[in-house]
Design a protein around this motif. Structure first.
Motif, short mmCIF file in Angstrom:
data_model
loop_
_atom_site.label_atom_id
_atom_site.label_comp_id
_atom_site.label_asym_id
_atom_site.label_seq_id
_atom_site.Cartn_x
_atom_site.Cartn_y
_atom_site.Cartn_z
N UNK A 183 0.84 -1.17 0.00
CA UNK A 183 0.00 0.00 0.00
C UNK A 183 0.89 1.24 0.00
N UNK A 184 0.50 2.20 -0.81
CA UNK A 184 1.20 3.48 -0.84
C UNK A 184 0.17 4.58 -0.59
N UNK A 185 0.51 5.49 0.30
CA UNK A 185 -0.36 6.62 0.62
C UNK A 185 0.14 7.83 -0.15
N UNK A 186 -0.80 8.50 -0.82
CA UNK A 186 -0.45 9.70 -1.58
C UNK A 186 -1.37 10.83 -1.11
N UNK A 187 -0.77 11.96 -0.77
CA UNK A 187 -1.53 13.14 -0.39
C UNK A 187 -1.29 14.21 -1.45
N UNK A 188 -2.36 14.72 -2.01
CA UNK A 188 -2.28 15.80 -2.98
C UNK A 188 -2.01 17.09 -2.21
N UNK A 189 -0.77 17.54 -2.23
CA UNK A 189 -0.37 18.74 -1.49
C UNK A 189 -1.06 19.99 -2.00
N UNK A 190 -1.51 19.97 -3.24
CA UNK A 190 -2.24 21.10 -3.78
C UNK A 190 -3.63 21.24 -3.17
N UNK A 191 -4.20 20.12 -2.73
CA UNK A 191 -5.52 20.12 -2.10
C UNK A 191 -5.45 20.21 -0.58
N UNK A 192 -4.45 19.56 0.01
CA UNK A 192 -4.36 19.46 1.46
C UNK A 192 -4.29 20.84 2.10
N UNK A 193 -5.14 21.04 3.10
CA UNK A 193 -5.16 22.31 3.83
C UNK A 193 -4.77 22.13 5.29
N UNK A 194 -4.16 21.01 5.62
CA UNK A 194 -3.63 20.73 6.95
C UNK A 194 -4.70 20.80 8.05
N UNK A 195 -5.92 20.35 7.74
CA UNK A 195 -6.98 20.32 8.76
C UNK A 195 -6.66 19.34 9.87
N UNK A 196 -5.97 18.24 9.54
CA UNK A 196 -5.53 17.28 10.55
C UNK A 196 -6.54 16.21 10.91
N UNK A 197 -7.65 16.12 10.20
CA UNK A 197 -8.62 15.06 10.51
C UNK A 197 -8.00 13.68 10.31
N UNK A 198 -7.10 13.56 9.36
CA UNK A 198 -6.43 12.29 9.11
C UNK A 198 -5.57 11.86 10.30
N UNK A 199 -5.04 12.83 11.02
CA UNK A 199 -4.21 12.54 12.19
C UNK A 199 -5.03 11.83 13.26
N UNK A 200 -6.28 12.25 13.42
CA UNK A 200 -7.15 11.60 14.41
C UNK A 200 -7.54 10.20 13.95
N UNK A 201 -7.73 10.01 12.65
CA UNK A 201 -8.16 8.72 12.12
C UNK A 201 -7.02 7.70 12.07
N UNK A 202 -5.82 8.17 11.77
CA UNK A 202 -4.68 7.25 11.61
C UNK A 202 -3.40 7.90 12.14
N UNK A 203 -3.30 8.05 13.45
CA UNK A 203 -2.13 8.74 14.02
C UNK A 203 -0.80 8.02 13.81
N UNK A 204 -0.85 6.73 13.49
CA UNK A 204 0.39 6.00 13.23
C UNK A 204 0.94 6.32 11.85
N UNK A 205 0.11 6.93 11.01
CA UNK A 205 0.50 7.21 9.62
C UNK A 205 0.62 8.72 9.37
N UNK A 206 -0.31 9.49 9.91
CA UNK A 206 -0.36 10.93 9.66
C UNK A 206 -0.03 11.70 10.93
#
Length: 62
Positions: free
Chosen positions: A1-24
């Motif tokens: 599995x490879x995780x890709x974040x579109x930096x042009x879209x990402x606004x650093x809200x951090x919701x992903x950090x709550x969902x997957x703190x081991x990854x984000x």
């Protein structure tokens, strides 16, 4: 599995950090940092993180 974040879209809200703190995480300046190739055991968490991203900036490639 490879995780890709579109930096042009990402606004650093951090919701992903709550969902997957081991990854984000937010760095000292509040910008997103993440593991690009986490263990497959984290797939469910990463899928949840992609789902909760308000700008849909996260995708998973196999």
């Amino acid at each position: 599995m490879k995780v890709v974040v579109d930096r042009g879209k990402c606004q650093d809200h951090g919701q992903c950090v709550f969902a997957a703190p081991e990854v984000f995480r937010l760095d000292d300046e509040g910008h997103l940092d993440y593991t690009t190739d986490p263990d497959d055991i984290r797939r469910d968490d990463v899928e949840d993180a992609a789902d909760v991203c308000p700008v849909q900036a996260i995708r998973i490639e196999d």
